[in-house]
Every structure is written in structure tokens, then in C-alpha cells.
Design a protein around this motif. Structure first.
Motif, PDB file in Angstrom:
ATOM      1  N   ASP A  57     -12.099  33.997 -51.858  1.00  0.00           N
ATOM      2  CA  ASP A  57     -11.192  33.546 -50.808  1.00  0.00           C
ATOM      3  C   ASP A  57     -11.968  32.714 -49.799  1.00  0.00           C
ATOM      4  OD1 ASP A  57      -8.845  34.782 -51.715  1.00  0.00           O
ATOM      5  OD2 ASP A  57      -9.501  36.703 -50.889  1.00  0.00           O
ATOM      6  N   PRO A  58     -11.507  31.488 -49.546  1.00  0.00           N
ATOM      7  CA  PRO A  58     -12.158  30.686 -48.507  1.00  0.00           C
ATOM      8  C   PRO A  58     -12.074  31.401 -47.159  1.00  0.00           C
ATOM      9  CG  PRO A  58     -10.664  29.343 -49.815  1.00  0.00           C
ATOM     10  CD  PRO A  58     -10.417  30.771 -50.196  1.00  0.00           C
ATOM     11  N   GLU A  59     -13.076  31.181 -46.346  1.00  0.00           N
ATOM     12  CA  GLU A  59     -13.144  31.781 -45.021  1.00  0.00           C
ATOM     13  C   GLU A  59     -12.716  30.761 -43.975  1.00  0.00           C
ATOM     14  OE1 GLU A  59     -17.309  32.674 -44.968  1.00  0.00           O
ATOM     15  OE2 GLU A  59     -17.024  34.561 -46.037  1.00  0.00           O
ATOM     16  N   VAL A  60     -12.576  31.220 -42.733  1.00  0.00           N
ATOM     17  CA  VAL A  60     -12.259  30.300 -41.639  1.00  0.00           C
ATOM     18  C   VAL A  60     -13.282  29.180 -41.607  1.00  0.00           C
ATOM     19  CG1 VAL A  60     -12.160  30.047 -39.139  1.00  0.00           C
ATOM     20  CG2 VAL A  60     -11.018  31.960 -40.220  1.00  0.00           C
ATOM     21  N   SER A  61     -14.552  29.511 -41.791  1.00  0.00           N
ATOM     22  CA  SER A  61     -15.601  28.486 -41.724  1.00  0.00           C
ATOM     23  C   SER A  61     -15.444  27.443 -42.826  1.00  0.00           C
ATOM     24  CB  SER A  61     -16.986  29.127 -41.788  1.00  0.00           C
ATOM     25  OG  SER A  61     -17.134  29.880 -42.975  1.00  0.00           O
ATOM     26  N   SER A  62     -14.888  27.846 -43.969  1.00  0.00           N
ATOM     27  CA  SER A  62     -14.642  26.893 -45.060  1.00  0.00           C
ATOM     28  C   SER A  62     -13.656  25.826 -44.607  1.00  0.00           C
ATOM     29  CB  SER A  62     -14.062  27.608 -46.287  1.00  0.00           C
ATOM     30  OG  SER A  62     -14.810  28.733 -46.656  1.00  0.00           O
ATOM     31  N   PHE A  63     -12.557  26.284 -44.019  1.00  0.00           N
ATOM     32  CA  PHE A  63     -11.535  25.359 -43.546  1.00  0.00           C
ATOM     33  C   PHE A  63     -11.984  24.599 -42.302  1.00  0.00           C
ATOM     34  CE2 PHE A  63      -9.010  28.512 -45.938  1.00  0.00           C
ATOM     35  CZ  PHE A  63      -8.420  27.647 -46.839  1.00  0.00           C
ATOM     36  N   ALA A  64     -12.743  25.267 -41.440  1.00  0.00           N
ATOM     37  CA  ALA A  64     -13.207  24.613 -40.207  1.00  0.00           C
ATOM     38  C   ALA A  64     -14.089  23.422 -40.527  1.00  0.00           C
ATOM     39  CB  ALA A  64     -13.960  25.610 -39.330  1.00  0.00           C
ATOM     40  N   ALA A  65     -14.976  23.559 -41.509  1.00  0.00           N
ATOM     41  CA  ALA A  65     -15.853  22.446 -41.878  1.00  0.00           C
ATOM     42  C   ALA A  65     -15.028  21.239 -42.308  1.00  0.00           C
ATOM     43  CB  ALA A  65     -16.806  22.862 -43.000  1.00  0.00           C
ATOM     44  N   LEU A  66     -13.986  21.482 -43.077  1.00  0.00           N
ATOM     45  CA  LEU A  66     -13.126  20.392 -43.543  1.00  0.00           C
ATOM     46  C   LEU A  66     -12.301  19.804 -42.399  1.00  0.00           C
ATOM     47  CD1 LEU A  66     -12.127  22.085 -46.850  1.00  0.00           C
ATOM     48  CD2 LEU A  66     -13.270  19.888 -46.677  1.00  0.00           C
ATOM     49  N   ALA A  67     -11.755  20.652 -41.555  1.00  0.00           N
ATOM     50  CA  ALA A  67     -10.920  20.169 -40.452  1.00  0.00           C
ATOM     51  C   ALA A  67     -11.739  19.368 -39.442  1.00  0.00           C
ATOM     52  CB  ALA A  67     -10.227  21.345 -39.765  1.00  0.00           C
ATOM     53  N   VAL A  68     -12.920  19.858 -39.099  1.00  0.00           N
ATOM     54  CA  VAL A  68     -13.760  19.143 -38.140  1.00  0.00           C
ATOM     55  C   VAL A  68     -14.200  17.802 -38.732  1.00  0.00           C
ATOM     56  CG1 VAL A  68     -16.000  19.177 -36.966  1.00  0.00           C
ATOM     57  CG2 VAL A  68     -14.508  21.168 -36.864  1.00  0.00           C
ATOM     58  N   ALA A  69     -14.589  17.796 -40.001  1.00  0.00           N
ATOM     59  CA  ALA A  69     -15.005  16.536 -40.638  1.00  0.00           C
ATOM     60  C   ALA A  69     -13.843  15.540 -40.660  1.00  0.00           C
ATOM     61  CB  ALA A  69     -15.523  16.790 -42.046  1.00  0.00           C
ATOM     62  N   ALA A  70     -12.638  16.021 -40.955  1.00  0.00           N
ATOM     63  CA  ALA A  70     -11.470  15.132 -40.952  1.00  0.00           C
ATOM     64  C   ALA A  70     -11.215  14.598 -39.545  1.00  0.00           C
ATOM     65  CB  ALA A  70     -10.242  15.873 -41.477  1.00  0.00           C
ATOM     66  N   ALA A  71     -11.335  15.459 -38.551  1.00  0.00           N
ATOM     67  CA  ALA A  71     -11.132  15.023 -37.166  1.00  0.00           C
ATOM     68  C   ALA A  71     -12.180  13.984 -36.766  1.00  0.00           C
ATOM     69  CB  ALA A  71     -11.186  16.226 -36.221  1.00  0.00           C
ATOM     70  N   GLN A  72     -13.411  14.191 -37.199  1.00  0.00           N
ATOM     71  CA  GLN A  72     -14.466  13.229 -36.882  1.00  0.00           C
ATOM     72  C   GLN A  72     -14.180  11.870 -37.505  1.00  0.00           C
ATOM     73  OE1 GLN A  72     -17.861  15.426 -38.299  1.00  0.00           O
ATOM     74  NE2 GLN A  72     -18.423  16.057 -36.243  1.00  0.00           N
ATOM     75  N   GLU A  73     -13.524  11.878 -38.655  1.00  0.00           N
ATOM     76  CA  GLU A  73     -13.169  10.621 -39.321  1.00  0.00           C
ATOM     77  C   GLU A  73     -11.891  10.022 -38.757  1.00  0.00           C
ATOM     78  OE1 GLU A  73     -12.981  11.331 -43.518  1.00  0.00           O
ATOM     79  OE2 GLU A  73     -15.150  11.458 -43.714  1.00  0.00           O
ATOM     80  N   GLY A  74     -11.268  10.721 -37.809  1.00  0.00           N
ATOM     81  CA  GLY A  74     -10.039  10.227 -37.216  1.00  0.00           C
ATOM     82  C   GLY A  74      -8.799  10.516 -38.034  1.00  0.00           C
TER      83      GLY A  74
END
Length: 129
Positions: A57-74
Motif C-alpha cells: 500500500d502506498p503511503e502518504v509520502s508516496s503520494f506527497a512526492a508525486l503531488a509536490v513534484a507536480a506542483a513544482q512543475e506547475g
């Protein structure tokens, strides 16, 4: 794994599999972080699929890494989708939304193409979290 250690992290997981040793969630998180920090979002998302296929099961940190990277890319929509996936899985997200919103706001404010209206919108969203 740091972005520069991506190949080694992939080899480590494969050696583990080849040896018949069960993989663990942290192995996959290392790959997610490495891919996301390089902006390789498709590959990072693929690691989430691998995790699920292997029964992790993915953890919060799994999703956070993806969400933050997406936010950084705009890519606000992708960031929101990753945040929603974490919420849908009933993961503890106390600081998660704020972290992603903060990163997105800083990215927006730092972007030369950002309009004052877009920056204000993100600041309002940040204040609401």
C-alpha cells in the motif's frame, strides 16, 4: 534514493526480487522520490502501480512526492489528483495538503509567467489549508 542514485535503487529492487526476498514499501518509495525529483512523473506513477501489484500500500509520502513534484512543475490538476488519491485511501494527510499547497504557491510566485491573480489564488488556497 537521491536522483543520482536512481539506477542503483532499481538494481537493488531487482536483486531483491531475484533473490526471492520480499520487497518492502520503502524500496518503492525510494524510486518514487528519485523519479519525482527528476520530473519523471510517468515513471514515478508506474512505481505506484508496481507497489500495488506486489501487494504494498502506498503511503502518504508516496503520494506527497508525486503531488509536490507536480506542483513544482506547475501541474495543479495532477497535484490535486495525487492528493485526492491519498485522501481516498484514508491516509493521514494532516500536513500533506499544506505541504503541497505551499510548494505550489512558492512555484507560482517564483514563476516569471505567473500573473498576480494566479499568485493571489494560490495564497488564498494556502491560507484555507
Amino acid at each position: 534514493a537521491k536522483a543520482g542514485e536512481l539506477d542503483e535503487a532499481k538494481k537493488w529492487i531487482q536483486r531483491t526480487r531475484d533473490a526471492g526476498v520480499p520487497t518492502v514499501t520503502n524500496m518503492f518509495n525510494s524510486l518514487i522520490f528519485a523519479y519525482a525529483s527528476r520530473g519523471q512523473m510517468k515513471e514515478a506513477a508506474g512505481v505506484i502501480r508496481e507497489m500495488l501489484q506486489e501487494g504494498h500500500d502506498p503511503e502518504v509520502s508516496s503520494f506527497a512526492a508525486l503531488a509536490v513534484a507536480a506542483a513544482q512543475e506547475g501541474d495543479d490538476e495532477a497535484a490535486e489528483r495525487w492528493m485526492q488519491q491519498a485522501r481516498d485511501r484514508k491516509l493521514e494527510c494532516d500536513n500533506f495538503d499544506a505541504e503541497v499547497s505551499t510548494q505550489a504557491a512558492y512555484t507560482r510566485l517564483a514563476s516569471a509567467s505567473s500573473t498576480p491573480e494566479a499568485a493571489e489564488s494560490w495564497l488564498r488556497r494556502l491560507q484555507e489549508t
